[in-house]
Design a protein around this motif. Structure first.
Motif, PDB file in Angstrom:
ATOM      1  N   ALA A 131      -3.072  -5.828   5.933  1.00 44.66           N
ATOM      2  CA  ALA A 131      -3.427  -5.885   4.520  1.00 44.66           C
ATOM      3  C   ALA A 131      -3.840  -4.492   4.066  1.00 44.66           C
ATOM      4  O   ALA A 131      -4.798  -3.930   4.590  1.00 44.66           O
ATOM      5  N   MET A 132      -3.116  -3.939   3.098  1.00 41.94           N
ATOM      6  CA  MET A 132      -3.386  -2.590   2.617  1.00 41.94           C
ATOM      7  C   MET A 132      -2.609  -2.370   1.329  1.00 41.94           C
ATOM      8  O   MET A 132      -1.720  -3.151   0.997  1.00 41.94           O
ATOM      9  N   PRO A 133      -2.911  -1.313   0.577  1.00 40.72           N
ATOM     10  CA  PRO A 133      -2.126  -1.023  -0.629  1.00 40.72           C
ATOM     11  C   PRO A 133      -0.745  -0.489  -0.256  1.00 40.72           C
ATOM     12  O   PRO A 133      -0.548   0.010   0.858  1.00 40.72           O
ATOM     13  N   PRO A 134       0.230  -0.586  -1.169  1.00 38.60           N
ATOM     14  CA  PRO A 134       1.580  -0.075  -0.888  1.00 38.60           C
ATOM     15  C   PRO A 134       1.601   1.418  -0.543  1.00 38.60           C
ATOM     16  O   PRO A 134       2.292   1.837   0.380  1.00 38.60           O
ATOM     17  N   SER A 135       0.851   2.240  -1.271  1.00 36.98           N
ATOM     18  CA  SER A 135       0.648   3.663  -0.935  1.00 36.98           C
ATOM     19  C   SER A 135       1.933   4.443  -0.636  1.00 36.98           C
ATOM     20  O   SER A 135       2.085   5.015   0.442  1.00 36.98           O
ATOM     21  N   VAL A 179       2.800   1.643   3.947  1.00 36.83           N
ATOM     22  CA  VAL A 179       2.690   0.309   4.519  1.00 36.83           C
ATOM     23  C   VAL A 179       3.949  -0.052   5.313  1.00 36.83           C
ATOM     24  O   VAL A 179       3.867  -0.671   6.381  1.00 36.83           O
ATOM     25  N   ARG A 204       2.630  -8.900   6.544  1.00 35.56           N
ATOM     26  CA  ARG A 204       2.095  -7.997   5.521  1.00 35.56           C
ATOM     27  C   ARG A 204       1.509  -8.778   4.351  1.00 35.56           C
ATOM     28  O   ARG A 204       2.090  -9.772   3.912  1.00 35.56           O
ATOM     29  N   ASP A 252       0.301  -6.921   1.443  1.00 42.37           N
ATOM     30  CA  ASP A 252       0.192  -6.055   0.262  1.00 42.37           C
ATOM     31  C   ASP A 252       0.731  -6.743  -0.989  1.00 42.37           C
ATOM     32  O   ASP A 252       0.333  -6.427  -2.110  1.00 42.37           O
ATOM     33  N   SER A 253       1.634  -7.718  -0.814  1.00 35.58           N
ATOM     34  CA  SER A 253       2.234  -8.400  -1.968  1.00 35.58           C
ATOM     35  C   SER A 253       1.207  -9.208  -2.767  1.00 35.58           C
ATOM     36  O   SER A 253       1.407  -9.468  -3.954  1.00 35.58           O
ATOM     37  N   LEU A 272      -1.481  -8.264  -3.842  1.00 38.93           N
ATOM     38  CA  LEU A 272      -2.161  -7.396  -4.801  1.00 38.93           C
ATOM     39  C   LEU A 272      -1.402  -7.297  -6.126  1.00 38.93           C
ATOM     40  O   LEU A 272      -1.946  -6.848  -7.128  1.00 38.93           O
ATOM     41  N   SER A 319      -4.474 -13.718  -6.187  1.00 40.30           N
ATOM     42  CA  SER A 319      -4.423 -13.097  -4.854  1.00 40.30           C
ATOM     43  C   SER A 319      -4.743 -14.115  -3.769  1.00 40.30           C
ATOM     44  O   SER A 319      -4.077 -14.176  -2.733  1.00 40.30           O
ATOM     45  N   TYR A 361      -9.357  -5.638  -1.993  1.00 40.57           N
ATOM     46  CA  TYR A 361      -9.110  -7.064  -1.801  1.00 40.57           C
ATOM     47  C   TYR A 361     -10.340  -7.871  -2.225  1.00 40.57           C
ATOM     48  O   TYR A 361     -11.467  -7.512  -1.865  1.00 40.57           O
TER      49      TYR A 361
END
Length: 334
Positions: free
Chosen positions: A9-13, A17, A33, A35-36, A38, A72, A96
């Motif tokens: 779990a993380m931002p797309p950045s 990712v 994953r 990230d979706s 968000l 979310s 998150y």
């Protein structure tokens, strides 16, 4: 052999990712994953209208925030289903909602790990840190942050992506590469460095990915490139790293930890110019390879450019690869 499972779990950045997912798979992990979750969109025109009215009447975005958190949570619940995972790694957990983090923890069998790869002063996590089994920070000075003295923090550096093998290129002339978002605090440093390198016959590839006229007006140097079209994916960024001879890093004022650029320079065997003085205390520091610019010693840069790159012990290089990083952060060998 059963593959270890992990929630990421993380931002797309800018595509980082995808690279972390690929690196996890390369080292034998099955990855889910998140990230979706968000991504947000209104479910109806009425929600959009209500938010507009609520925001303009109350001067608050609380309605949209509530919608975003509910959405979310619902997405995360669907993705997780009834499955359990060995590990969960949450990078930038401050983005998150706490309910989503609590849900992830319920679906984690072994360790629920948080990693704040930005400074705690910029992005506080005090209200959620208790949810994690272990919590890591990249800026070692955050270990002394008075707001977190009642919490157990673990310091760890960033890393390089060992799933990608370096492709060495011989340039006709030295090329210096830098990419970084616009920050007023480093405009002068970027321009001075670009001008000094150009004076010494170095080809400059300095990219500031912004198209805002107010940002661009801050810069006078002709050696800089601007525009959203230059917002590279991280994989394309690494192609530029691979073809450059010198990498350049300008530390953000709130940071003391080392950016990814330092470890890329180590892995790709590139010279590095950095304003981060803390690098001199790391085991891979070598003055022939790393020039610490303190805004007063640019006159010495020609001598640095003339020195050949000094090879670093392969064991030290491996220490900062993704494989060692993920095993440390998940406590695989502890």
């Amino acid at each position: 052999m059963t593959r270890k499972t992990i929630i990421l779990a993380m931002p797309p950045s800018n595509g980082i990712v995808e690279l972390i997912e690929k690196n996890l798979q390369f080292h034998g992990y099955q990855v889910l994953r998140l990230d979706s979750v968000l991504k947000f969109k209104y479910n109806s025109i009425w929600e959009r209208i209500y938010h507009f009215l609520h925001k303009n009447i109350t001067r608050s975005s609380s309605y949209k925030k509530t919608l975003r958190e509910k959405q979310s949570f619902h997405k995360a619940k669907q993705l997780l289903a009834d499955n359990l995972y060995d590990y969960a790694l949450v990078i930038r957990p401050d983005i998150y909602p706490p309910k989503v983090l609590a849900l992830l923890k319920k679906h984690t069998k072994k360790r629920f790990i948080g990693y704040q790869w930005d400074g705690l002063k910029r992005f506080p996590v005090k209200n959620i840190i208790h949810l994690f089994d272990r919590f890591f920070i990249f800026d070692h000075t955050d270990l002394n942050n008075p707001d977190y003295q009642n919490h157990q923090l673990y310091s760890i550096t960033n890393f390089y992506f060992d799933v990608i093998k370096p492709d060495y290129v011989q340039n006709d002339m030295l090329e210096a590469y830098y990419i970084g978002d616009h920050q007023k605090s480093r405009v002068a440093m970027i321009e001075q460095c670009a001008e000094k390198l150009a004076e010494n016959g170095v080809s400059i590839k300095f990219i500031i990915p912004t198209s805002k006229k107010s940002d661009i007006k801050c810069y006078k140097s002709k050696h800089l490139t601007f525009g959203k079209k230059n917002r590279l994916s991280y994989q394309d960024n690494l192609k530029n790293v691979s073809t450059a001879d010198i990498l350049v890093d300008f530390v953000i004022a709130e940071h003391n930890g080392l950016s990814f650029r330092h470890f890329e320079a180590l892995y790709y065997k590139k010279k590095l110019i950095t304003t981060n003085k803390h690098i001199q205390y790391y085991d891979f520091y070598h003055p022939s390879n790393i020039f610490i610019w303190d805004n007063k010693n640019l006159g010495e840069i020609n001598n640095f450019l003339m020195k050949p790159y000094s090879p670093i012990n392969p064991d030290i290089v491996a220490k900062y690869g993704f494989k060692n990083w993920i095993e440390n952060i998940l406590g695989i060998n502890s």
